[in-house]
Motif scaffolding. Structure first.
Motif, short mmCIF file in Angstrom:
data_model
loop_
_atom_site.label_atom_id
_atom_site.label_comp_id
_atom_site.label_asym_id
_atom_site.label_seq_id
_atom_site.Cartn_x
_atom_site.Cartn_y
_atom_site.Cartn_z
N GLU A 18 0.82 -1.21 0.00
CA GLU A 18 0.00 0.00 0.00
C GLU A 18 0.86 1.27 0.00
N TYR A 25 1.81 6.66 -6.81
CA TYR A 25 0.74 7.53 -7.31
C TYR A 25 0.91 8.98 -6.85
N MET A 40 -5.08 7.10 -16.31
CA MET A 40 -4.01 6.15 -15.96
C MET A 40 -4.48 4.71 -16.12
N TYR A 70 -13.92 4.52 -19.49
CA TYR A 70 -14.97 5.14 -18.68
C TYR A 70 -16.29 5.22 -19.43
N GLU A 86 -16.78 8.07 -7.75
CA GLU A 86 -15.70 7.24 -8.30
C GLU A 86 -14.62 7.07 -7.23
N PHE A 112 -6.63 8.44 -2.74
CA PHE A 112 -5.77 8.61 -1.56
C PHE A 112 -4.49 9.37 -1.86
N ALA A 113 -4.23 9.67 -3.14
CA ALA A 113 -3.01 10.41 -3.48
C ALA A 113 -3.31 11.91 -3.49
N GLY A 134 -9.07 10.83 0.08
CA GLY A 134 -9.58 9.88 1.07
C GLY A 134 -9.27 8.46 0.65
N ASN A 135 -9.41 7.56 1.61
CA ASN A 135 -9.05 6.16 1.37
C ASN A 135 -10.27 5.31 1.08
N SER A 136 -10.12 4.42 0.10
CA SER A 136 -11.21 3.53 -0.31
C SER A 136 -11.70 2.65 0.84
N MET A 137 -10.84 2.45 1.84
CA MET A 137 -11.20 1.52 2.92
C MET A 137 -11.80 2.24 4.12
N VAL A 152 -12.29 2.10 -11.44
CA VAL A 152 -11.59 1.79 -12.70
C VAL A 152 -10.12 1.47 -12.42
N SER A 154 -8.32 0.06 -10.16
CA SER A 154 -7.77 0.63 -8.94
C SER A 154 -7.76 -0.37 -7.78
N TYR A 158 -5.61 -2.17 -3.34
CA TYR A 158 -6.01 -1.84 -1.97
C TYR A 158 -5.54 -2.91 -0.99
C1 LIG Z 1 -4.19 2.85 -12.15
S1 LIG Z 1 -4.74 4.31 -11.36
C2 LIG Z 1 -6.30 4.53 -12.19
C3 LIG Z 1 -6.79 5.95 -12.06
C4 LIG Z 1 -8.09 6.23 -12.79
N1 LIG Z 1 -9.15 5.38 -12.32
C5 LIG Z 1 -7.92 6.07 -14.29
O1 LIG Z 1 -8.42 5.09 -14.85
O2 LIG Z 1 -7.28 6.93 -14.90
C6 LIG Z 1 -5.27 3.77 -9.72
C7 LIG Z 1 -5.72 4.91 -8.80
O3 LIG Z 1 -6.20 4.35 -7.58
C8 LIG Z 1 -5.76 5.17 -6.50
N2 LIG Z 1 -5.73 4.37 -5.27
C9 LIG Z 1 -4.93 3.29 -5.00
N3 LIG Z 1 -5.17 2.85 -3.76
C10 LIG Z 1 -6.15 3.63 -3.22
C11 LIG Z 1 -6.83 3.65 -1.98
N4 LIG Z 1 -6.53 2.76 -1.01
N5 LIG Z 1 -7.79 4.58 -1.78
C12 LIG Z 1 -8.09 5.48 -2.75
N6 LIG Z 1 -7.47 5.53 -3.95
C13 LIG Z 1 -6.51 4.61 -4.19
C14 LIG Z 1 -4.38 5.64 -6.94
O4 LIG Z 1 -3.94 6.79 -6.24
C15 LIG Z 1 -4.60 5.88 -8.43
O5 LIG Z 1 -4.99 7.20 -8.67
#
Ligand SMILES: C[S@@+](CC[C@H](N)C(=O)[O-])C[C@H]1O[C@@H](n2cnc3c(N)ncnc32)[C@H](O)[C@@H]1O
Length: 271
Positions: A18, A25, A40, A70, A86, A112-113, A134-137, A152, A154, A158
Protein backbone atom coordinates in the motif's frame (compact mmCIF):
# COMPACT_ATOMS: atom_id res chain seq x y z
CA UNK A 1 16.75 0.48 -13.31
CA UNK A 2 15.52 2.18 -10.13
CA UNK A 3 12.05 2.51 -11.63
CA UNK A 4 11.98 -1.19 -12.56
CA UNK A 5 13.04 -2.18 -9.07
CA UNK A 6 10.30 -0.05 -7.51
CA UNK A 7 7.74 -1.61 -9.87
CA UNK A 8 8.81 -5.14 -8.90
CA UNK A 9 8.53 -4.27 -5.20
CA UNK A 10 5.06 -2.80 -5.71
CA UNK A 11 3.97 -5.99 -7.47
CA UNK A 12 5.55 -8.48 -5.09
CA UNK A 13 5.72 -7.27 -1.51
CA UNK A 14 2.47 -7.55 0.44
CA UNK A 15 3.71 -5.64 3.48
CA UNK A 16 5.04 -2.68 1.53
CA UNK A 17 2.33 -2.80 -1.07
CA UNK A 18 0.00 0.00 0.00
CA UNK A 19 2.76 2.44 0.92
CA UNK A 20 4.61 1.82 -2.34
CA UNK A 21 1.48 2.25 -4.45
CA UNK A 22 0.81 5.49 -2.60
CA UNK A 23 4.37 6.65 -3.16
CA UNK A 24 4.09 5.78 -6.85
CA UNK A 25 0.74 7.53 -7.31
CA UNK A 26 1.87 10.55 -5.26
CA UNK A 27 4.98 10.80 -7.45
CA UNK A 28 3.28 10.65 -10.87
CA UNK A 29 1.63 14.09 -10.82
CA UNK A 30 4.92 15.60 -9.63
CA UNK A 31 7.15 14.09 -12.33
CA UNK A 32 4.39 14.26 -14.96
CA UNK A 33 2.58 17.54 -14.39
CA UNK A 34 1.33 17.57 -18.03
CA UNK A 35 -2.12 19.06 -17.84
CA UNK A 36 -3.51 17.00 -20.75
CA UNK A 37 -2.57 13.60 -19.21
CA UNK A 38 -5.92 12.83 -17.57
CA UNK A 39 -6.01 9.02 -17.45
CA UNK A 40 -4.01 6.15 -15.96
CA UNK A 41 -5.80 3.05 -17.25
CA UNK A 42 -4.69 0.66 -20.02
CA UNK A 43 -7.44 1.68 -22.44
CA UNK A 44 -10.43 -0.02 -24.03
CA UNK A 45 -11.16 -0.71 -27.70
CA UNK A 46 -14.95 -0.60 -28.16
CA UNK A 47 -16.73 -2.94 -30.56
CA UNK A 48 -18.76 -1.55 -33.46
CA UNK A 49 -21.93 -2.67 -31.64
CA UNK A 50 -20.93 -0.62 -28.59
CA UNK A 51 -20.17 2.39 -30.76
CA UNK A 52 -23.64 2.05 -32.25
CA UNK A 53 -25.50 1.44 -28.97
CA UNK A 54 -23.55 3.61 -26.53
CA UNK A 55 -22.19 6.37 -28.76
CA UNK A 56 -18.78 7.25 -30.12
CA UNK A 57 -15.94 9.39 -28.84
CA UNK A 58 -13.59 11.68 -30.72
CA UNK A 59 -11.14 8.92 -31.67
CA UNK A 60 -8.41 11.43 -32.53
CA UNK A 61 -8.34 12.86 -29.02
CA UNK A 62 -5.27 12.29 -26.79
CA UNK A 63 -5.80 9.14 -24.62
CA UNK A 64 -9.20 8.47 -26.20
CA UNK A 65 -9.02 4.72 -25.45
CA UNK A 66 -8.52 5.41 -21.73
CA UNK A 67 -11.50 7.75 -21.90
CA UNK A 68 -13.37 4.92 -23.65
CA UNK A 69 -12.77 2.69 -20.60
CA UNK A 70 -14.97 5.14 -18.68
CA UNK A 71 -17.42 5.90 -21.44
CA UNK A 72 -18.42 2.29 -22.11
CA UNK A 73 -18.58 1.53 -18.37
CA UNK A 74 -20.60 4.57 -17.28
CA UNK A 75 -22.90 4.67 -20.34
CA UNK A 76 -24.16 1.24 -19.25
CA UNK A 77 -24.67 2.53 -15.70
CA UNK A 78 -27.23 5.11 -16.91
CA UNK A 79 -25.99 7.76 -14.50
CA UNK A 80 -28.31 10.63 -15.55
CA UNK A 81 -29.91 12.20 -12.47
CA UNK A 82 -27.95 9.95 -10.10
CA UNK A 83 -25.36 10.60 -7.40
CA UNK A 84 -22.11 9.07 -8.65
CA UNK A 85 -18.95 8.31 -6.68
CA UNK A 86 -15.70 7.24 -8.30
CA UNK A 87 -13.20 5.56 -5.98
CA UNK A 88 -9.60 5.84 -7.22
CA UNK A 89 -10.31 8.76 -9.56
CA UNK A 90 -6.62 9.39 -10.33
CA UNK A 91 -6.01 12.36 -12.63
CA UNK A 92 -9.74 12.93 -12.83
CA UNK A 93 -10.41 12.81 -16.57
CA UNK A 94 -12.78 9.86 -16.40
CA UNK A 95 -15.07 11.38 -13.82
CA UNK A 96 -14.96 14.68 -15.68
CA UNK A 97 -16.03 12.90 -18.88
CA UNK A 98 -18.94 11.28 -17.02
CA UNK A 99 -19.93 14.55 -15.31
CA UNK A 100 -19.77 16.62 -18.50
CA UNK A 101 -21.42 14.23 -20.91
CA UNK A 102 -23.82 12.00 -18.93
CA UNK A 103 -25.66 14.47 -16.65
CA UNK A 104 -25.42 12.82 -13.21
CA UNK A 105 -27.01 14.73 -10.29
CA UNK A 106 -23.54 14.83 -8.72
CA UNK A 107 -20.08 13.40 -9.48
CA UNK A 108 -17.59 12.89 -6.65
CA UNK A 109 -14.07 11.50 -7.05
CA UNK A 110 -12.08 10.02 -4.17
CA UNK A 111 -8.37 9.20 -4.26
CA UNK A 112 -5.77 8.61 -1.56
CA UNK A 113 -3.01 10.41 -3.48
CA UNK A 114 -3.03 14.05 -2.36
CA UNK A 115 -1.04 15.09 -5.43
CA UNK A 116 -3.62 13.49 -7.76
CA UNK A 117 -6.38 15.42 -6.00
CA UNK A 118 -4.34 18.64 -6.28
CA UNK A 119 -3.92 17.91 -10.02
CA UNK A 120 -7.71 17.53 -10.35
CA UNK A 121 -8.44 20.74 -8.44
CA UNK A 122 -6.08 22.59 -10.76
CA UNK A 123 -7.07 21.02 -14.08
CA UNK A 124 -10.77 20.21 -13.68
CA UNK A 125 -11.87 23.33 -11.79
CA UNK A 126 -15.13 24.77 -13.04
CA UNK A 127 -16.45 21.38 -14.19
CA UNK A 128 -19.36 19.55 -12.51
CA UNK A 129 -16.96 16.97 -10.98
CA UNK A 130 -15.58 17.41 -7.44
CA UNK A 131 -12.56 15.59 -6.05
CA UNK A 132 -11.71 14.66 -2.46
CA UNK A 133 -8.71 13.07 -0.81
CA UNK A 134 -9.58 9.88 1.07
CA UNK A 135 -9.05 6.16 1.37
CA UNK A 136 -11.21 3.53 -0.31
CA UNK A 137 -11.20 1.52 2.92
CA UNK A 138 -12.49 4.36 5.11
CA UNK A 139 -14.63 6.57 2.92
CA UNK A 140 -15.57 10.02 4.24
CA UNK A 141 -19.27 9.61 3.41
CA UNK A 142 -22.35 8.67 5.38
CA UNK A 143 -24.38 5.53 4.71
CA UNK A 144 -26.74 5.50 1.70
CA UNK A 145 -25.03 8.47 -0.02
CA UNK A 146 -24.70 7.32 -3.66
CA UNK A 147 -26.65 5.54 -6.40
CA UNK A 148 -23.61 4.47 -8.42
CA UNK A 149 -20.00 3.69 -7.47
CA UNK A 150 -17.42 3.52 -10.28
CA UNK A 151 -14.05 1.86 -9.80
CA UNK A 152 -11.59 1.79 -12.70
CA UNK A 153 -8.39 -0.26 -12.54
CA UNK A 154 -7.77 0.63 -8.94
CA UNK A 155 -9.00 -1.89 -6.34
CA UNK A 156 -6.34 -4.57 -6.98
CA UNK A 157 -3.96 -2.21 -5.16
CA UNK A 158 -6.01 -1.84 -1.97
CA UNK A 159 -4.56 -3.38 1.18
CA UNK A 160 -7.93 -4.75 2.35
CA UNK A 161 -10.26 -5.21 -0.61
CA UNK A 162 -12.95 -6.94 1.47
CA UNK A 163 -13.14 -3.77 3.58
CA UNK A 164 -13.40 -1.66 0.42
CA UNK A 165 -16.34 -3.76 -0.76
CA UNK A 166 -18.04 -3.38 2.64
CA UNK A 167 -17.50 0.38 2.35
CA UNK A 168 -19.11 0.36 -1.10
CA UNK A 169 -22.12 -1.54 0.28
CA UNK A 170 -22.37 1.01 3.11
CA UNK A 171 -22.24 4.19 0.97
CA UNK A 172 -24.55 2.83 -1.76
CA UNK A 173 -28.27 3.36 -1.39
CA UNK A 174 -30.49 0.26 -1.47
CA UNK A 175 -30.69 -0.79 -5.13
CA UNK A 176 -27.47 1.13 -5.90
CA UNK A 177 -24.80 -0.41 -8.12
CA UNK A 178 -21.05 -0.84 -8.24
CA UNK A 179 -19.62 -0.71 -11.79
CA UNK A 180 -16.05 -1.93 -11.69
CA UNK A 181 -13.30 -2.78 -14.19
CA UNK A 182 -10.05 -4.34 -13.07
CA UNK A 183 -7.34 -6.81 -13.96
CA UNK A 184 -6.37 -9.84 -11.86
CA UNK A 185 -5.91 -13.62 -11.93
CA UNK A 186 -8.91 -16.00 -11.83
CA UNK A 187 -8.34 -16.95 -8.18
CA UNK A 188 -8.25 -13.26 -7.33
CA UNK A 189 -11.52 -12.61 -9.18
CA UNK A 190 -13.03 -15.49 -7.17
CA UNK A 191 -11.99 -13.71 -3.97
CA UNK A 192 -13.63 -10.49 -5.14
CA UNK A 193 -16.90 -12.37 -5.85
CA UNK A 194 -16.70 -13.88 -2.36
CA UNK A 195 -16.20 -10.45 -0.74
CA UNK A 196 -19.18 -9.09 -2.68
CA UNK A 197 -21.38 -11.92 -1.40
CA UNK A 198 -20.12 -11.46 2.17
CA UNK A 199 -21.00 -7.74 1.96
CA UNK A 200 -24.54 -8.60 0.84
CA UNK A 201 -23.98 -7.45 -2.76
CA UNK A 202 -25.33 -9.38 -5.72
CA UNK A 203 -23.18 -9.89 -8.84
CA UNK A 204 -25.48 -9.08 -11.76
CA UNK A 205 -23.02 -8.76 -14.67
CA UNK A 206 -19.57 -10.18 -15.31
CA UNK A 207 -17.86 -9.80 -18.68
CA UNK A 208 -14.31 -10.66 -19.75
CA UNK A 209 -13.04 -7.59 -21.63
CA UNK A 210 -9.39 -8.72 -21.86
CA UNK A 211 -9.39 -8.75 -25.67
CA UNK A 212 -10.70 -5.15 -25.82
CA UNK A 213 -7.86 -4.09 -23.51
CA UNK A 214 -5.17 -6.07 -25.38
CA UNK A 215 -6.29 -4.48 -28.67
CA UNK A 216 -6.23 -1.02 -27.08
CA UNK A 217 -2.70 -1.62 -25.78
CA UNK A 218 -1.52 -2.78 -29.20
CA UNK A 219 -3.12 0.10 -31.10
CA UNK A 220 -1.87 2.70 -28.59
CA UNK A 221 1.67 1.28 -28.53
CA UNK A 222 3.37 3.71 -30.96
CA UNK A 223 1.82 6.77 -29.29
CA UNK A 224 2.54 5.60 -25.74
CA UNK A 225 6.10 4.62 -26.56
CA UNK A 226 6.83 7.99 -28.13
CA UNK A 227 5.18 9.82 -25.24
CA UNK A 228 7.14 7.97 -22.59
CA UNK A 229 10.34 8.77 -24.45
CA UNK A 230 9.42 12.41 -24.78
CA UNK A 231 7.84 13.17 -21.42
CA UNK A 232 9.00 10.68 -18.78
CA UNK A 233 12.37 11.23 -17.07
CA UNK A 234 14.96 8.65 -18.17
CA UNK A 235 15.22 6.96 -14.73
CA UNK A 236 11.46 6.30 -14.59
CA UNK A 237 10.95 4.97 -18.13
CA UNK A 238 11.28 1.27 -17.21
CA UNK A 239 8.64 1.58 -14.51
CA UNK A 240 6.35 3.61 -16.75
CA UNK A 241 6.56 1.04 -19.52
CA UNK A 242 5.28 -1.54 -17.03
CA UNK A 243 2.67 0.76 -15.51
CA UNK A 244 1.46 1.78 -18.95
CA UNK A 245 1.21 -1.93 -19.84
CA UNK A 246 3.05 -1.43 -23.12
CA UNK A 247 3.53 -4.30 -25.55
CA UNK A 248 6.21 -6.55 -24.04
CA UNK A 249 5.42 -5.58 -20.44
CA UNK A 250 4.59 -8.34 -17.92
CA UNK A 251 1.04 -7.06 -17.74
CA UNK A 252 0.55 -7.25 -21.51
CA UNK A 253 2.06 -10.75 -21.78
CA UNK A 254 0.02 -12.16 -18.88
CA UNK A 255 -3.18 -10.60 -20.16
CA UNK A 256 -2.58 -11.90 -23.65
CA UNK A 257 -1.82 -15.47 -22.54
CA UNK A 258 -4.84 -15.56 -20.20
CA UNK A 259 -2.89 -15.72 -16.93
CA UNK A 260 -4.80 -12.63 -15.79
CA UNK A 261 -8.15 -11.29 -16.97
CA UNK A 262 -9.51 -7.81 -17.37
CA UNK A 263 -13.20 -7.91 -16.44
CA UNK A 264 -16.14 -5.55 -16.16
CA UNK A 265 -18.54 -6.39 -13.36
CA UNK A 266 -21.72 -4.88 -11.98
CA UNK A 267 -22.83 -5.66 -8.42
CA UNK A 268 -26.00 -4.41 -6.76
CA UNK A 269 -26.93 -3.67 -3.19
CA UNK A 270 -30.36 -5.30 -2.88
CA UNK A 271 -33.25 -2.79 -2.89
C1 LIG B 1 -4.19 2.85 -12.15
S1 LIG B 1 -4.74 4.31 -11.36
C2 LIG B 1 -6.30 4.53 -12.19
C3 LIG B 1 -6.79 5.95 -12.06
C4 LIG B 1 -8.09 6.23 -12.79
N1 LIG B 1 -9.15 5.38 -12.32
C5 LIG B 1 -7.92 6.07 -14.29
O1 LIG B 1 -8.42 5.09 -14.85
O2 LIG B 1 -7.28 6.93 -14.90
C6 LIG B 1 -5.27 3.77 -9.72
C7 LIG B 1 -5.72 4.91 -8.80
O3 LIG B 1 -6.20 4.35 -7.58
C8 LIG B 1 -5.76 5.17 -6.50
N2 LIG B 1 -5.73 4.37 -5.27
C9 LIG B 1 -4.93 3.29 -5.00
N3 LIG B 1 -5.17 2.85 -3.76
C10 LIG B 1 -6.15 3.63 -3.22
C11 LIG B 1 -6.83 3.65 -1.98
N4 LIG B 1 -6.53 2.76 -1.01
N5 LIG B 1 -7.79 4.58 -1.78
C12 LIG B 1 -8.09 5.48 -2.75
N6 LIG B 1 -7.47 5.53 -3.95
C13 LIG B 1 -6.51 4.61 -4.19
C14 LIG B 1 -4.38 5.64 -6.94
O4 LIG B 1 -3.94 6.79 -6.24
C15 LIG B 1 -4.60 5.88 -8.43
O5 LIG B 1 -4.99 7.20 -8.67
Amino acid sequence: MLGNLLFKLVRSSDGLRERLWKLAYETFPKVLPDTDWWFMNYGYEPTDAERYELGTLDEQQFQWRSRAMYHYLAARAKVAGKDVLEVGSGRGGGLRHVAETMHPASATGLDFAASAIAFCHKNHAGTPARYLEGNSMDMPFGPDSFDIVLNVESCHAYRDQALFIREVARVLRPGGKLHLVDVRATWNWDLLYQWLTEAGMELIEDVDISSNVVTAIERDEPTKKALIKKRVPFWLRGMFTEFAGNVGSQLYERLKNGEIQYRRIVAQRPA
